[in-house]
Scaffold this motif. Structure first.
Motif, mmCIF file in Angstrom:
data_model
loop_
_atom_site.group_PDB
_atom_site.id
_atom_site.type_symbol
_atom_site.label_atom_id
_atom_site.label_comp_id
_atom_site.label_asym_id
_atom_site.label_seq_id
_atom_site.Cartn_x
_atom_site.Cartn_y
_atom_site.Cartn_z
ATOM 1 N N TYR A 9 4.797 7.210 -1.181
ATOM 2 C CA TYR A 9 4.667 6.230 -1.865
ATOM 3 C C TYR A 9 3.682 6.805 -2.722
ATOM 4 O O TYR A 9 2.664 7.357 -2.274
ATOM 5 C CB TYR A 9 4.669 5.026 -1.762
ATOM 6 N N ARG A 10 3.872 6.864 -4.228
ATOM 7 C CA ARG A 10 2.941 6.709 -4.357
ATOM 8 C C ARG A 10 3.293 5.643 -5.842
ATOM 9 O O ARG A 10 4.582 6.411 -6.994
ATOM 10 C CB ARG A 10 2.910 8.715 -5.424
ATOM 11 N N ASN A 112 2.289 -3.986 8.388
ATOM 12 C CA ASN A 112 1.515 -3.102 8.033
ATOM 13 C C ASN A 112 0.901 -2.962 6.700
ATOM 14 O O ASN A 112 1.641 -3.443 5.503
ATOM 15 C CB ASN A 112 1.926 -1.150 8.709
ATOM 16 N N ARG A 113 -0.574 -2.237 6.717
ATOM 17 C CA ARG A 113 0.173 -1.740 4.622
ATOM 18 C C ARG A 113 0.228 -1.358 4.081
ATOM 19 O O ARG A 113 -0.096 -2.067 3.248
ATOM 20 C CB ARG A 113 -2.341 -1.175 5.435
ATOM 21 N N THR A 114 0.823 -0.283 4.467
ATOM 22 C CA THR A 114 1.913 0.310 3.770
ATOM 23 C C THR A 114 2.469 -0.914 3.241
ATOM 24 O O THR A 114 3.381 -1.212 2.179
ATOM 25 C CB THR A 114 2.634 1.005 4.187
ATOM 26 N N SER A 115 3.333 -1.417 4.092
ATOM 27 C CA SER A 115 4.717 -2.203 3.924
ATOM 28 C C SER A 115 4.014 -3.279 2.969
ATOM 29 O O SER A 115 4.461 -4.519 2.420
ATOM 30 C CB SER A 115 5.289 -2.807 5.084
ATOM 31 N N GLN A 116 2.213 -4.245 3.073
ATOM 32 C CA GLN A 116 2.204 -4.792 2.367
ATOM 33 C C GLN A 116 1.795 -4.360 1.239
ATOM 34 O O GLN A 116 1.984 -5.102 -0.046
ATOM 35 C CB GLN A 116 0.645 -5.157 2.869
ATOM 36 N N TYR A 117 1.109 -2.922 0.793
ATOM 37 C CA TYR A 117 0.991 -2.349 -0.433
ATOM 38 C C TYR A 117 2.884 -2.315 -1.582
ATOM 39 O O TYR A 117 2.818 -3.136 -2.573
ATOM 40 C CB TYR A 117 0.646 -1.051 0.193
ATOM 41 N N MET A 121 3.533 -4.204 -5.166
ATOM 42 C CA MET A 121 4.532 -3.668 -5.873
ATOM 43 C C MET A 121 5.503 -3.866 -6.555
ATOM 44 O O MET A 121 5.326 -5.063 -7.055
ATOM 45 C CB MET A 121 4.304 -1.569 -5.590
ATOM 46 N N ALA A 122 5.993 -5.019 -5.556
ATOM 47 C CA ALA A 122 7.244 -5.612 -5.760
ATOM 48 C C ALA A 122 7.387 -6.837 -6.451
ATOM 49 O O ALA A 122 7.998 -6.998 -7.258
ATOM 50 C CB ALA A 122 8.742 -5.838 -4.977
ATOM 51 N N ALA A 146 1.746 -10.946 -4.698
ATOM 52 C CA ALA A 146 0.768 -9.659 -5.272
ATOM 53 C C ALA A 146 -0.321 -9.377 -4.561
ATOM 54 O O ALA A 146 -0.578 -8.619 -4.046
ATOM 55 C CB ALA A 146 1.240 -8.640 -5.926
ATOM 56 N N LEU A 147 -1.871 -10.346 -4.842
ATOM 57 C CA LEU A 147 -2.630 -10.272 -4.941
ATOM 58 C C LEU A 147 -3.038 -10.109 -2.983
ATOM 59 O O LEU A 147 -4.278 -9.963 -3.241
ATOM 60 C CB LEU A 147 -3.872 -11.230 -5.949
ATOM 61 N N GLU A 148 -2.395 -11.020 -3.071
ATOM 62 C CA GLU A 148 -2.494 -11.679 -1.561
ATOM 63 C C GLU A 148 -2.011 -10.789 -0.083
ATOM 64 O O GLU A 148 -2.941 -10.199 0.165
ATOM 65 C CB GLU A 148 -1.480 -12.926 -1.237
ATOM 66 N N LEU A 149 -1.597 -9.924 -0.848
ATOM 67 C CA LEU A 149 -0.760 -8.756 -0.358
ATOM 68 C C LEU A 149 -1.590 -6.888 -0.238
ATOM 69 O O LEU A 149 -1.869 -6.335 0.624
ATOM 70 C CB LEU A 149 0.663 -8.389 -0.487
ATOM 71 N N SER A 150 -2.000 -7.436 -1.534
ATOM 72 C CA SER A 150 -3.062 -6.050 -2.289
ATOM 73 C C SER A 150 -3.589 -5.864 -3.739
ATOM 74 O O SER A 150 -3.521 -6.739 -4.066
ATOM 75 C CB SER A 150 -2.326 -5.147 -2.552
#
Length: 173
Positions: A9-10, A112-117, A121-122, A146-150
């Motif tokens: 992802y990017r 994990n960090r990726t799933s949170q990111y 985004m969603a 979204a802010l809670e997650l990233s």
């Protein structure tokens, strides 16, 4: 041992220009940082994402619809559809696709960090949709989630733009 495909992802950003935003590139260049359009994220290398990000919406739609299940994870396809429908201002359809992306990433059982990111985004994309559907409370609920997650720059920029847009709507007759 099962080999899981990692999300490649990017965040690919593109501007969403509405009737209240700049109508051409010269106007857009003259806007202050706070007045810039929202940023919408799609998953790199997912079917349709490059076409959507470059403004080739018809080609992006064809790629998304032609993608076989094994070529596109539910999250990636839902994010692509979400972005496509935001870009074409089909907000009810976009909201459904954004919600499907949130559900798809929640169903992975990977915290994990990726799933949170990816969740962030969603939620950020759905916040944009809700704002354009005049659901201000829903927009702020999603951007806060979204802010809670990233605290990614995309989420922070969209929070700023959401706040500015909301404040302007309160003072503009």
């Amino acid at each position: 041992m099962s080999k899981k495909k990692k999300f490649a992802y990017r965040a690919i950003l593109f501007s969403l220009i509405t009737a209240s935003a700049a109508s051409n590139s010269e106007e857009l260049a003259g806007l202050s940082v706070l007045e810039k359009p929202f940023k919408v994220a799609v998953v790199k290398d997912a079917p349709g994402s490059d076409a959507i990000a470059s403004g080739r919406l018809d080609a992006g739609a064809v790629e998304l619809n032609a993608a076989l299940p094994e070529q596109s994870r539910n999250y990636e396809k839902s994010m692509g559809l979400c972005a496509l429908h935001i870009k074409t201002q089909e907000y009810l359809t976009a909201k459904t696709a954004c919600s499907e992306a949130i559900s798809a990433i929640s169903g992975l059982n990977e915290k994990n960090r990726t799933s949170q990111y990816l969740s962030a985004m969603a939620y950020s994309n759905r916040a944009i949709v809700r704002y354009f559907l005049d659901d201000t409370l829903g927009a702020f609920t999603d951007i806060n989630k979204a802010l809670e997650l990233s605290d990614d720059e995309i989420v922070m920029d969209n929070l700023t733009r959401l706040n500015v847009a909301h404040l302007r709507s309160q003072v503009t007759p």
